[in-house]
Design an enzyme around this catalytic site. Structure first.
Site, PDB file in Angstrom:
ATOM      1  N   ASN A   7      -0.383  -0.421  36.039  1.00 34.80           N
ATOM      2  CA  ASN A   7       0.549  -1.252  37.146  1.00 34.80           C
ATOM      3  C   ASN A   7       1.895  -1.414  36.305  1.00 34.80           C
ATOM      4  OD1 ASN A   7       1.766  -2.141  38.895  1.00 34.80           O
ATOM      5  ND2 ASN A   7      -0.402  -3.487  39.255  1.00 34.80           N
ATOM      6  N   ARG A  95      -0.979   2.954  40.145  1.00 34.58           N
ATOM      7  CA  ARG A  95      -0.817   2.300  41.378  1.00 34.58           C
ATOM      8  C   ARG A  95       0.353   2.585  42.070  1.00 34.58           C
ATOM      9  NH1 ARG A  95       1.860  -3.748  42.534  1.00 34.58           N
ATOM     10  NH2 ARG A  95       1.526  -3.936  44.650  1.00 34.58           N
ATOM     11  N   HIS A 184      -0.491  -3.276  50.058  1.00 38.33           N
ATOM     12  CA  HIS A 184      -1.653  -4.565  49.440  1.00 38.33           C
ATOM     13  C   HIS A 184      -3.002  -3.453  50.191  1.00 38.33           C
ATOM     14  CE1 HIS A 184       0.514  -8.274  50.225  1.00 38.33           C
ATOM     15  NE2 HIS A 184       0.682  -7.935  48.260  1.00 38.33           N
ATOM     16  N   GLY A 216       2.348 -12.744  47.717  1.00 37.56           N
ATOM     17  CA  GLY A 216       2.548 -11.675  48.476  1.00 37.56           C
ATOM     18  C   GLY A 216       1.522 -12.535  49.896  1.00 37.56           C
ATOM     19  N   ARG A 245       9.071 -14.556  50.555  1.00 41.37           N
ATOM     20  CA  ARG A 245       9.658 -14.324  51.063  1.00 41.37           C
ATOM     21  C   ARG A 245       9.306 -14.439  52.134  1.00 41.37           C
ATOM     22  NH1 ARG A 245       5.728  -8.719  49.684  1.00 41.37           N
ATOM     23  NH2 ARG A 245       5.696  -9.008  48.027  1.00 41.37           N
ATOM     24  N   GLU A 337      -8.527 -16.817  47.713  1.00 43.26           N
ATOM     25  CA  GLU A 337      -9.690 -17.275  47.495  1.00 43.26           C
ATOM     26  C   GLU A 337     -10.155 -18.529  46.973  1.00 43.26           C
ATOM     27  OE1 GLU A 337      -9.910 -14.288  44.297  1.00 43.26           O
ATOM     28  OE2 GLU A 337      -9.468 -13.142  45.140  1.00 43.26           O
ATOM     29  N   GLU A 388      -7.928  -4.778  42.247  1.00 44.40           N
ATOM     30  CA  GLU A 388      -7.454  -3.607  42.713  1.00 44.40           C
ATOM     31  C   GLU A 388      -7.564  -2.793  41.965  1.00 44.40           C
ATOM     32  OE1 GLU A 388      -3.255  -5.025  44.965  1.00 44.40           O
ATOM     33  OE2 GLU A 388      -4.418  -6.971  44.188  1.00 44.40           O
TER      34      GLU A 388
HETATM   35  P1  AMP Z   1      -1.832 -13.871  43.579  1.00 42.24           P
HETATM   36  O1  AMP Z   1      -0.823 -13.243  44.481  1.00 42.24           O
HETATM   37  O2  AMP Z   1      -3.114 -13.313  43.966  1.00 42.24           O
HETATM   38  O3  AMP Z   1      -2.391 -14.515  42.267  1.00 42.24           O
HETATM   39  O4  AMP Z   1      -1.563 -15.759  44.161  1.00 42.24           O
HETATM   40  C1  AMP Z   1      -1.305 -16.778  43.770  1.00 42.24           C
HETATM   41  C2  AMP Z   1      -1.355 -17.764  44.430  1.00 42.24           C
HETATM   42  O5  AMP Z   1      -2.146 -18.345  44.396  1.00 42.24           O
HETATM   43  C3  AMP Z   1      -0.272 -19.031  43.640  1.00 42.24           C
HETATM   44  O6  AMP Z   1       0.301 -19.447  45.136  1.00 42.24           O
HETATM   45  C4  AMP Z   1      -1.001 -19.783  43.167  1.00 42.24           C
HETATM   46  O7  AMP Z   1      -0.784 -21.175  43.388  1.00 42.24           O
HETATM   47  C5  AMP Z   1      -2.235 -20.318  44.645  1.00 42.24           C
HETATM   48  N1  AMP Z   1      -3.769 -20.476  43.823  1.00 42.24           N
HETATM   49  C6  AMP Z   1      -4.240 -20.065  42.780  1.00 42.24           C
HETATM   50  N2  AMP Z   1      -5.460 -20.908  42.456  1.00 42.24           N
HETATM   51  C7  AMP Z   1      -4.872 -22.125  43.443  1.00 42.24           C
HETATM   52  C8  AMP Z   1      -5.807 -22.794  44.031  1.00 42.24           C
HETATM   53  N3  AMP Z   1      -6.913 -23.542  42.891  1.00 42.24           N
HETATM   54  N4  AMP Z   1      -5.642 -23.536  45.335  1.00 42.24           N
HETATM   55  C9  AMP Z   1      -4.336 -23.220  45.608  1.00 42.24           C
HETATM   56  N5  AMP Z   1      -3.533 -22.137  45.292  1.00 42.24           N
HETATM   57  C10 AMP Z   1      -4.307 -21.625  44.592  1.00 42.24           C
END
Ligand code: AMP
Length: 405
Positions: A7, A95, A184, A216, A245, A337, A388
């Protein structure tokens, strides 16, 4: 079979090496701050017994070509390497963010495919150029491996015209290919497949709403296993409120910003892409910090989360209407998640639509697939970790098999 997934961003190359016999990650890493004064390469090797080692090197990486050479050296390093010989790597899966209308599925890369990705640069000026560099440097480093492109947009190519066309002069679609594309796609497709496995039903019979909430964020309406609508548009700016965004705004907003505040197109681009969303409303784009601020009594953070979850719930209602029958809603990615609070706020009050969240199950959702709906809920609510990179590796393997048919 070993497959390397790449990526490539404007100043980084992220990579993951898979042993496709058991889908095991053998090594993962990133070469970052490429072209800057202090570049860094970090690689984690994972042995089959689960033990892992991490290597971190501060090296000067002038460009992506050099970055790729360092990655190859680390992958085959006598002491730290994951493979003995780079020729063990059968294929490289890339990607690629924007495939436009040219690509409905994963594609083996040849000169024509490269030309088509180039033609899509105007649609993704920040993403497709580094993706092309990734392809170029991987071809150089692995001349005997098959190079495969997996497009973020491909999964959404089944969206019908009524959902992808903007109501503007038709020539802009015909001549300039202005339309909704959606992004996505790899993540939406991956969690949809996992949902079908979990539910023990063929994906082609399932209607799903998948909700990818990372930095995102986007949602997809999936009917009989095929995407029929998605929240992102011609660019990833549309739809949900995201980390930085804005998501949906009045399309006339840029005229107001120009006429009244003298902002240039570039200023507006920066404002809507980098300074809006959660960050614009409450000063941070990190959901964990937003929730901490709410707990500390910060009213702006509360407003930001309210906007964020309201927009998701509104699209859920819209996609309920689009799909007519709904089997499951799937939450995924960093926030989807990991945040029971966000999931709860998005899912509340939808009982009349057959969807009822179980607050206890929601809180207890662990690291694998979790079902968080109540016993009586007609619609399943699932939390499914996205992957991904694995999906790109699987798609790459499938493309190779198809090419041999
Ligand atoms: P990603 O782009 O999928 O890595 O997601 C990033 C986002 O997930 C960020 O806004 C993080 O603050 C959020 N995130 C990760 N762990 C948690 C958690 N335990 N509770 C709330 N948000 C989370």
């Amino acid at each position: 079979m070993k497959i390397l997934v790449i990526n490539t961003g404007s100043s980084s190359i992220k990579y993951e090496l898979f042993d496709m016999a058991d889908h095991r990650v053998m090594a993962s890493g990133i070469a970052e701050r490429i072209g800057e004064e202090e570049s860094l390469i970090i690689q984690k090797n994972i042995l089959s017994n689960g033990e892992s080692t991490e290597i971190k090197e501060a090296v000067l990486i002038a460009d992506h070509h050099e970055g790729m050479r360092h990655i190859v050296d680390l992958l085959v390093d006598e002491e730290y390497g994951a493979v003995r010989d780079k020729n063990e790597i059968a294929a490289v899966g890339h990607r690629v963010v924007h495939g436009g209308e040219a690509f409905h599925s994963t594609t083996i890369i040849d000169e024509e495919v490269i030309a088509a990705i180039k033609r899509n640069i105007p649609l993704a000026p920040l993403h497709n150029p580094p993706n092309l560099i990734g392809i170029e440097v991987a071809r150089e480093a692995f001349p005997d491996a098959l190079q495969v492109a997996v497009f973020d947009t491909a999964f959404h190519q089944t969206i019908p015209m009524r959902a992808f066309l903007y109501a503007i002069p038709f020539e802009l679609y015909e001549k300039e290919r202005v339309r909704r594309y959606g992004f996505h796609g790899t993540s939406h497709a991956y969690v949809a497949e996992r949902a079908a496995e979990y539910l023990g039903r063929p994906l082609g019979e399932l209607n799903l709403i998948t909700i990818h909430l990372g930095n995102g964020a986007s949602m997809a309406a999936i009917k009989n296993g095929k995407c029929v609508d998605t929240t992102m548009g011609m660019t990833p700016l549309a739809g949900l409120v995201m980390g930085t965004r804005s998501g949906d705004v009045d399309p006339a907003l840029p005229f107001f910003l120009t006429d009244h505040l003298g902002m240039s197109p570039k200023d507006i681009d920066t404002l809507l892409n980098n300074e809006s969303g959660l960050k614009g409303v409450c000063g941070t784009n990190d959901m964990r910090e937003v929730i901490e601020k709410i707990d500390a009594g910060d009213s702006r953070a509360k407003i930001a989360l309210d906007l964020y979850t309201y927009r998701i719930k509104k699209y859920m209602g819209a996609y309920f209407a689009v799909l007519e029958i709904l089997d499951a809603v799937v939450f995924t990615a960093g926030i989807g998640e990991n945040s029971p609070y966000v999931r709860e706020l998005c899912s509340r009050g939808l009982n009349r639509l057959g969807m009822e969240i179980d607050l206890e199950r929601n809180k207890l959702a662990g690291s694998g697939i979790s079902e968080i709906n109540s016993q009586n809920s007609e619609v399943k609510i699932l939390v499914i970790p996205t992957n991904e990179e694995l999906k790109i590796a699987q798609e790459t393997k499938k493309a190779i098999a198809n090419s041999l048919k």
